[in-house]
Scaffold this motif. Structure first.
Motif, PDB file in Angstrom:
ATOM      1  N   THR A 100      -9.237 -15.827  17.782  1.00 45.21           N
ATOM      2  CA  THR A 100      -9.389 -15.713  19.073  1.00 45.21           C
ATOM      3  C   THR A 100      -8.117 -15.667  20.006  1.00 45.21           C
ATOM      4  OG1 THR A 100     -11.675 -16.552  18.738  1.00 45.21           O
ATOM      5  CG2 THR A 100     -10.796 -16.792  21.243  1.00 45.21           C
ATOM      6  N   ALA A 101      -7.229 -16.738  19.536  1.00 48.68           N
ATOM      7  CA  ALA A 101      -5.978 -16.793  20.133  1.00 48.68           C
ATOM      8  C   ALA A 101      -5.080 -15.987  20.182  1.00 48.68           C
ATOM      9  CB  ALA A 101      -5.337 -18.082  19.521  1.00 48.68           C
ATOM     10  N   ARG A 102      -5.071 -15.008  19.090  1.00 54.35           N
ATOM     11  CA  ARG A 102      -4.415 -13.737  18.914  1.00 54.35           C
ATOM     12  C   ARG A 102      -4.723 -12.753  19.693  1.00 54.35           C
ATOM     13  NH1 ARG A 102      -5.820  -9.088  16.346  1.00 54.35           N
ATOM     14  NH2 ARG A 102      -7.710 -10.280  15.198  1.00 54.35           N
ATOM     15  N   ILE A 103      -6.285 -12.468  19.864  1.00 55.77           N
ATOM     16  CA  ILE A 103      -6.764 -11.409  20.572  1.00 55.77           C
ATOM     17  C   ILE A 103      -6.481 -11.892  22.150  1.00 55.77           C
ATOM     18  CG2 ILE A 103      -8.839 -10.292  21.550  1.00 55.77           C
ATOM     19  CD1 ILE A 103     -10.035 -10.927  18.417  1.00 55.77           C
ATOM     20  N   GLY A 147     -15.130 -16.137  28.699  1.00 56.49           N
ATOM     21  CA  GLY A 147     -15.825 -16.212  29.930  1.00 56.49           C
ATOM     22  C   GLY A 147     -16.672 -14.925  30.144  1.00 56.49           C
ATOM     23  N   SER A 148     -16.352 -13.958  29.637  1.00 59.30           N
ATOM     24  CA  SER A 148     -17.404 -12.687  29.596  1.00 59.30           C
ATOM     25  C   SER A 148     -17.038 -11.784  28.354  1.00 59.30           C
ATOM     26  CB  SER A 148     -17.149 -11.908  30.681  1.00 59.30           C
ATOM     27  OG  SER A 148     -17.944 -10.627  30.836  1.00 59.30           O
ATOM     28  N   TRP A 149     -18.398 -11.551  27.708  1.00 59.30           N
ATOM     29  CA  TRP A 149     -18.358 -10.703  26.444  1.00 59.30           C
ATOM     30  C   TRP A 149     -18.001  -9.352  26.783  1.00 59.30           C
ATOM     31  CZ3 TRP A 149     -17.351 -14.013  23.055  1.00 59.30           C
ATOM     32  CH2 TRP A 149     -18.263 -15.216  22.874  1.00 59.30           C
ATOM     33  N   GLY A 150     -18.269  -8.980  28.237  1.00 57.23           N
ATOM     34  CA  GLY A 150     -18.112  -7.701  28.825  1.00 57.23           C
ATOM     35  C   GLY A 150     -16.944  -7.055  28.894  1.00 57.23           C
ATOM     36  N   THR A 151     -16.051  -8.035  28.773  1.00 57.96           N
ATOM     37  CA  THR A 151     -14.544  -7.623  29.235  1.00 57.96           C
ATOM     38  C   THR A 151     -13.930  -6.970  27.744  1.00 57.96           C
ATOM     39  OG1 THR A 151     -13.467  -9.876  28.103  1.00 57.96           O
ATOM     40  CG2 THR A 151     -13.909  -9.528  30.442  1.00 57.96           C
ATOM     41  N   PRO A 152     -12.986  -6.132  27.790  1.00 59.62           N
ATOM     42  CA  PRO A 152     -12.270  -5.540  26.671  1.00 59.62           C
ATOM     43  C   PRO A 152     -12.091  -6.697  25.448  1.00 59.62           C
ATOM     44  CG  PRO A 152     -11.198  -4.699  28.501  1.00 59.62           C
ATOM     45  CD  PRO A 152     -11.966  -5.646  28.962  1.00 59.62           C
ATOM     46  N   VAL A 182     -16.384 -10.311  20.010  1.00 53.82           N
ATOM     47  CA  VAL A 182     -17.523 -10.227  19.466  1.00 53.82           C
ATOM     48  C   VAL A 182     -17.471  -9.487  18.123  1.00 53.82           C
ATOM     49  CG1 VAL A 182     -20.024  -9.234  19.726  1.00 53.82           C
ATOM     50  CG2 VAL A 182     -18.730 -10.451  21.514  1.00 53.82           C
ATOM     51  N   GLN A 183     -17.017  -8.232  18.057  1.00 54.24           N
ATOM     52  CA  GLN A 183     -16.902  -7.535  16.957  1.00 54.24           C
ATOM     53  C   GLN A 183     -16.194  -8.161  15.767  1.00 54.24           C
ATOM     54  OE1 GLN A 183     -18.935  -4.805  16.405  1.00 54.24           O
ATOM     55  NE2 GLN A 183     -19.725  -5.422  18.353  1.00 54.24           N
TER      56      GLN A 183
END
Length: 195
Positions: free
Chosen positions: A44-47, A174-179, A185-186
């Protein structure tokens, strides 16, 4: 006190002593669950491009090397990891403390392999230095459930916010809808749920 979210622009991640030997000492949480959670935080930190500080203690001895997966996920941070020579409180190591300051962040997320030794003391030090600290309780553990409970209570009483891996990832995204949210998620959440 108003809730101020930890996000990619405000937070830094400290991963303390996720070493193959030391991880075997933890009995309060299953090994694979602890490992999965620590690697989820690293991914997560990398992304999200969070600053990350890695540290290890006495790699040449019983503690062993850091998880090899961390070298794959965070190669630069792995190469720059702070190798402590037995200093228990990572914040007492001048190089580690300097690396934490160099992130420029005042919101610190900590996951240490043993909550009752590796995590508790730097968390207490950072709170006393005025940082906002979240400890991710399920990305580490302790040799006993009692030891883990005592460490978590001590940290919470001192002002540390206790959290879980999924909770802090959701907060950071904050939002799964962001890139970035979609990628997390994936690549992070779905594989963890399926394992």
């Amino acid at each position: 006190m108003a809730f101020e979210r930890f996000d990619a622009a405000s937070a830094a991640l400290l991963l303390i002593d996720h070493q193959v030997g030391t991880m075997g000492w933890v009995k309060s949480i299953p090994f694979e669950e602890m490992k999965r959670n620590a690697l989820m935080l690293a991914n997560t930190a990398r992304i999200l491009k969070l600053p990350v500080v890695l540290t290890s203690s006495m790699e040449e001895y019983a503690q062993g090397p850091l998880l090899a997966e961390l070298a794959t996920i965070l190669p630069n941070e792995f190469a720059a990891r702070i190798k402590r020579v037995g200093i228990v409180n990572a914040m007492d190591d001048e190089n580690f403390a300097a690396a934490v300051r160099a992130t420029g962040r005042r919101k610190i997320i900590i996951a240490g392999v043993t909550n009752d030794v590796c995590t508790v003391f730097p968390a207490l030090s950072l709170v006393s230095d005025g940082y906002e600290v979240q400890v991710i309780a399920d990305a580490g553990g302790s040799p006993s459930a009692v030891g883990d409970d005592m460490a978590l209570r001590r940290m919470e009483k001192a002002g540390v916010t206790l959290s879980s891996t999924n909770q802090v990832i959701a907060e950071l995204v904050g939002s799964w809808g962001t890139p970035e949210g979609g990628v997390i998620v994936q690549q992070v959440m779905m594989p963890a749920l399926q394992s």
